[in-house]
Design an enzyme around this catalytic site. Structure first.
Site, PDB file in Angstrom:
ATOM      1  N   ARG A 159      50.942  50.326 -14.186  1.00  0.00           N
ATOM      2  CA  ARG A 159      49.699  50.166 -15.080  1.00  0.00           C
ATOM      3  C   ARG A 159      49.625  48.689 -15.323  1.00  0.00           C
ATOM      4  O   ARG A 159      50.418  47.899 -14.998  1.00  0.00           O
ATOM      5  CB  ARG A 159      49.807  50.862 -16.223  1.00  0.00           C
ATOM      6  CG  ARG A 159      50.982  50.650 -17.239  1.00  0.00           C
ATOM      7  CD  ARG A 159      51.003  51.220 -18.470  1.00  0.00           C
ATOM      8  NE  ARG A 159      51.863  50.720 -19.428  1.00  0.00           N
ATOM      9  CZ  ARG A 159      52.538  51.403 -20.253  1.00  0.00           C
ATOM     10  NH1 ARG A 159      52.219  52.697 -20.640  1.00  0.00           N
ATOM     11  NH2 ARG A 159      53.321  50.626 -21.479  1.00  0.00           N
ATOM     12  N   LYS A 187      61.087  35.798 -22.633  1.00  0.00           N
ATOM     13  CA  LYS A 187      59.962  34.866 -21.863  1.00  0.00           C
ATOM     14  C   LYS A 187      60.313  33.316 -21.747  1.00  0.00           C
ATOM     15  O   LYS A 187      60.048  32.639 -20.681  1.00  0.00           O
ATOM     16  CB  LYS A 187      58.617  35.044 -22.506  1.00  0.00           C
ATOM     17  CG  LYS A 187      58.253  36.670 -22.425  1.00  0.00           C
ATOM     18  CD  LYS A 187      58.158  37.190 -20.996  1.00  0.00           C
ATOM     19  CE  LYS A 187      57.755  38.530 -20.964  1.00  0.00           C
ATOM     20  NZ  LYS A 187      57.736  38.883 -19.250  1.00  0.00           N
ATOM     21  N   GLY A 238      57.473  47.173 -12.395  1.00  0.00           N
ATOM     22  CA  GLY A 238      56.641  47.556 -13.544  1.00  0.00           C
ATOM     23  C   GLY A 238      55.277  47.752 -13.281  1.00  0.00           C
ATOM     24  O   GLY A 238      54.419  47.106 -14.010  1.00  0.00           O
ATOM     25  N   SER A 291      55.290  34.180 -20.454  1.00  0.00           N
ATOM     26  CA  SER A 291      54.259  34.477 -21.351  1.00  0.00           C
ATOM     27  C   SER A 291      53.986  33.201 -21.844  1.00  0.00           C
ATOM     28  O   SER A 291      54.940  32.473 -22.302  1.00  0.00           O
ATOM     29  CB  SER A 291      54.540  35.491 -22.349  1.00  0.00           C
ATOM     30  OG  SER A 291      53.621  35.631 -23.390  1.00  0.00           O
ATOM     31  N   TYR A 350      61.299  39.019 -27.775  1.00  0.00           N
ATOM     32  CA  TYR A 350      60.330  38.727 -26.724  1.00  0.00           C
ATOM     33  C   TYR A 350      60.231  37.202 -26.274  1.00  0.00           C
ATOM     34  O   TYR A 350      60.227  36.882 -25.062  1.00  0.00           O
ATOM     35  CB  TYR A 350      59.104  39.592 -27.014  1.00  0.00           C
ATOM     36  CG  TYR A 350      57.995  39.313 -25.961  1.00  0.00           C
ATOM     37  CD1 TYR A 350      57.998  40.370 -24.876  1.00  0.00           C
ATOM     38  CD2 TYR A 350      56.664  38.558 -26.121  1.00  0.00           C
ATOM     39  CE1 TYR A 350      57.035  40.249 -23.852  1.00  0.00           C
ATOM     40  CE2 TYR A 350      56.167  38.527 -25.178  1.00  0.00           C
ATOM     41  CZ  TYR A 350      56.059  39.544 -23.990  1.00  0.00           C
ATOM     42  OH  TYR A 350      54.842  39.429 -22.989  1.00  0.00           O
ATOM     43  N   VAL A 351      60.041  36.313 -27.272  1.00  0.00           N
ATOM     44  CA  VAL A 351      59.849  35.077 -26.972  1.00  0.00           C
ATOM     45  C   VAL A 351      61.285  34.362 -26.286  1.00  0.00           C
ATOM     46  O   VAL A 351      61.007  33.657 -25.321  1.00  0.00           O
ATOM     47  CB  VAL A 351      59.432  34.105 -28.343  1.00  0.00           C
ATOM     48  CG1 VAL A 351      59.542  32.806 -28.025  1.00  0.00           C
ATOM     49  CG2 VAL A 351      58.258  34.659 -28.846  1.00  0.00           C
ATOM     50  N   ASN A 377      65.326  51.355 -13.564  1.00  0.00           N
ATOM     51  CA  ASN A 377      65.338  50.685 -14.880  1.00  0.00           C
ATOM     52  C   ASN A 377      66.068  49.434 -14.331  1.00  0.00           C
ATOM     53  O   ASN A 377      67.134  49.165 -14.063  1.00  0.00           O
ATOM     54  CB  ASN A 377      66.609  51.379 -15.862  1.00  0.00           C
ATOM     55  CG  ASN A 377      66.737  50.623 -17.181  1.00  0.00           C
ATOM     56  OD1 ASN A 377      66.192  49.406 -17.354  1.00  0.00           O
ATOM     57  ND2 ASN A 377      67.709  51.188 -17.864  1.00  0.00           N
ATOM     58  N   VAL A 378      65.202  48.222 -14.573  1.00  0.00           N
ATOM     59  CA  VAL A 378      65.378  47.042 -13.862  1.00  0.00           C
ATOM     60  C   VAL A 378      66.724  46.371 -14.973  1.00  0.00           C
ATOM     61  O   VAL A 378      67.168  45.285 -14.252  1.00  0.00           O
ATOM     62  CB  VAL A 378      64.357  45.876 -13.907  1.00  0.00           C
ATOM     63  CG1 VAL A 378      63.211  46.590 -13.042  1.00  0.00           C
ATOM     64  CG2 VAL A 378      63.811  45.595 -15.490  1.00  0.00           C
TER      65      VAL A 378
HETATM   66  N1  LIG Z   1      49.637  42.171 -21.909  1.00  0.00           N
HETATM   67  C1  LIG Z   1      49.447  40.996 -22.112  1.00  0.00           C
HETATM   68  O1  LIG Z   1      48.869  40.418 -22.944  1.00  0.00           O
HETATM   69  C2  LIG Z   1      50.693  40.035 -21.630  1.00  0.00           C
HETATM   70  C3  LIG Z   1      50.803  38.802 -22.081  1.00  0.00           C
HETATM   71  C4  LIG Z   1      51.590  37.962 -21.461  1.00  0.00           C
HETATM   72  C5  LIG Z   1      52.624  38.370 -20.709  1.00  0.00           C
HETATM   73  N2  LIG Z   1      52.879  39.779 -20.319  1.00  0.00           N
HETATM   74  C6  LIG Z   1      53.818  40.289 -19.556  1.00  0.00           C
HETATM   75  O2  LIG Z   1      53.206  40.858 -18.385  1.00  0.00           O
HETATM   76  C7  LIG Z   1      53.988  42.083 -17.891  1.00  0.00           C
HETATM   77  C8  LIG Z   1      53.143  43.239 -17.780  1.00  0.00           C
HETATM   78  O3  LIG Z   1      52.678  43.547 -18.951  1.00  0.00           O
HETATM   79  P1  LIG Z   1      51.743  44.757 -19.235  1.00  0.00           P
HETATM   80  O4  LIG Z   1      50.972  44.357 -20.568  1.00  0.00           O
HETATM   81  O5  LIG Z   1      50.960  45.127 -18.144  1.00  0.00           O
HETATM   82  O6  LIG Z   1      52.684  45.916 -19.766  1.00  0.00           O
HETATM   83  P2  LIG Z   1      52.581  47.419 -19.741  1.00  0.00           P
HETATM   84  O7  LIG Z   1      53.490  48.034 -20.904  1.00  0.00           O
HETATM   85  O8  LIG Z   1      51.165  47.941 -19.714  1.00  0.00           O
HETATM   86  O9  LIG Z   1      53.528  47.882 -18.525  1.00  0.00           O
HETATM   87  C9  LIG Z   1      54.840  47.626 -18.230  1.00  0.00           C
HETATM   88  C10 LIG Z   1      55.450  48.016 -17.019  1.00  0.00           C
HETATM   89  O10 LIG Z   1      56.735  47.784 -16.978  1.00  0.00           O
HETATM   90  C11 LIG Z   1      57.457  49.021 -16.636  1.00  0.00           C
HETATM   91  N3  LIG Z   1      58.749  49.084 -17.148  1.00  0.00           N
HETATM   92  C12 LIG Z   1      59.023  49.007 -18.491  1.00  0.00           C
HETATM   93  N4  LIG Z   1      60.432  48.932 -18.800  1.00  0.00           N
HETATM   94  C13 LIG Z   1      60.822  49.153 -17.393  1.00  0.00           C
HETATM   95  C14 LIG Z   1      62.129  48.957 -16.932  1.00  0.00           C
HETATM   96  N5  LIG Z   1      63.508  49.126 -17.850  1.00  0.00           N
HETATM   97  N6  LIG Z   1      62.495  49.270 -15.653  1.00  0.00           N
HETATM   98  C15 LIG Z   1      61.554  49.018 -14.740  1.00  0.00           C
HETATM   99  N7  LIG Z   1      60.186  49.010 -15.431  1.00  0.00           N
HETATM  100  C16 LIG Z   1      59.925  49.062 -16.635  1.00  0.00           C
HETATM  101  C17 LIG Z   1      56.420  50.197 -17.174  1.00  0.00           C
HETATM  102  O11 LIG Z   1      56.953  51.404 -16.572  1.00  0.00           O
HETATM  103  C18 LIG Z   1      54.977  49.632 -16.694  1.00  0.00           C
HETATM  104  O12 LIG Z   1      54.786  49.866 -15.485  1.00  0.00           O
HETATM  105  C19 LIG Z   1      55.174  41.870 -18.903  1.00  0.00           C
HETATM  106  O13 LIG Z   1      56.169  41.199 -18.457  1.00  0.00           O
HETATM  107  C20 LIG Z   1      54.640  41.259 -20.080  1.00  0.00           C
HETATM  108  O14 LIG Z   1      55.574  40.859 -20.874  1.00  0.00           O
HETATM  109  C21 LIG Z   1      51.665  40.583 -20.854  1.00  0.00           C
END
Ligand SMILES: NC(=O)c1ccc[n+]([C@@H]2O[C@H](COP(=O)([O-])OP(=O)(O)OC[C@H]3O[C@@H](n4cnc5c(N)ncnc54)[C@H](O)[C@@H]3O)[C@@H](O)[C@H]2O)c1
Length: 247
Positions: free
Chosen positions: A16, A159, A13, A142, A155-156, A63-64
């Site tokens: 971005r 995580k 992922g 998270s 989601y919770v 797709n993970v």
């Molecule tokens: N943004 C926040 O505030 C926040 C807070 C705590 C934890 N997180 C965690 O951090 C991680 C990244 O979050 P983000 O905000 O950068 O997310 P984002 O939505 O900006 O990016 C998600 C990435 O995961 C990829 N992805 C989605 N589904 C996929 C799949 N099935 N197989 C492979 N790749 C897949 C997407 O292509 C993308 O590159 C996540 O695990 C999220 O839960 C985010």
């Protein structure tokens, strides 16, 4: 900064947000990158960003949640980069709703990507890491996995599951010299949080002692620390990077 010159790092992922910031931090430290995501155009763009640091970059649409995708991604990474030193399980999705309105499908989808995906990709990577008797896995949990959050049961649970998985992996893999840790971010400044109305942002920030969102780089640096030799005796740890939101 830790030195990852010549090391091979997989980030799921990473097109971005936090994943791209993690990949970029490792690229700055000299690591070759293998990144996956769901969108090829976004992968191409990320590869350009990372390639600018003069490191090798391999990309694959994955797709993970699918075992065969994870297996193929690991095999191709080893073929393209030569080996695998670090896996960062970052890919994650949300499908929020209050439990009374949450569909079974939305439950399954989020658990499949966030929790099962972390299990499947780690299992695929382990084969390589066990063989060379060294490796490092960092999972992205998270803060809500630690404290709960209304409207995010799926989601919770995913995580919180990652926290259990991290501790169990650490116990199972330690004797093979594979360390496993997790980072639990709080609110992070991403496109998602940028889009929040000012009033809502102020309300959220009121609960954060440091009174600001994290920068994606601040999450990336914590990941890199855990994957580095500086953390050589740390395994099974959940590192909170939450500005004091949950202590
Ligand atoms: N943004 C926040 O505030 C926040 C807070 C705590 C934890 N997180 C965690 O951090 C991680 C990244 O979050 P983000 O905000 O950068 O997310 P984002 O939505 O900006 O990016 C998600 C990435 O995961 C990829 N992805 C989605 N589904 C996929 C799949 N099935 N197989 C492979 N790749 C897949 C997407 O292509 C993308 O590159 C996540 O695990 C999220 O839960 C985010």
């Amino acid at each position: 900064m830790a030195d990852f010159k010549g090391k091979n790092v997989m980030v799921t992922g990473a097109t971005r947000g936090i994943g791209l910031a993690i990949a970029e931090e490792f690229a700055k430290a000299g690591a070759n990158l293998s990144i996956c995501g769901t969108n090829q155009a976004a992968l191409d763009q990320a590869a350009q960003t990372l390639g600018a640091y003069g490191v090798k970059v391999y990309t694959q649409r994955v797709n993970v949640a699918l075992a065969e995708d994870c297996e193929a991604f690991v095999q191709n990474t080893v073929k393209e980069l030569g080996s695998l030193d670090v896996l960062v399980n970052n890919a994650g999705i949300t499908k929020d709703n209050l439990t009374v309105r949450m569909s079974e499908q939305d439950w399954d989808d989020v658990i499949a990507v966030n929790l099962k995906g972390t299990f499947l990709m780690s299992k695929a990577a382990l084969k390589v890491m066990f063989k060379k008797r060294s490796g490092n896995i960092v999972n992205i949990s998270s803060v809500v996995g630690e404290m709960g959050n209304a409207g995010q049961a799926n989601y919770v649970a995913s995580k919180a599951g990652i926290i259990g998985l991290t501790k169990t992996f650490a116990k199972e893999f330690g004797s093979r010299n594979v360390r496993v840790n997790a980072v639990a971010p709080g609110f992070v400044q991403t496109a998602m949080t940028d889009a929040l109305p000012e009033e809502m942002k102020a309300k959220v920030l009121d609960t954060v002692p440091l009174k600001r969102f994290a920068k994606t780089q601040e999450i990336a640096k914590a990941v890199m620390f855990l994957a580095s030799e500086d953390a050589s005796y740390i395994t099974g740890h959940i590192l909170a990077v939450n500005g004091g939101l949950y202590i």
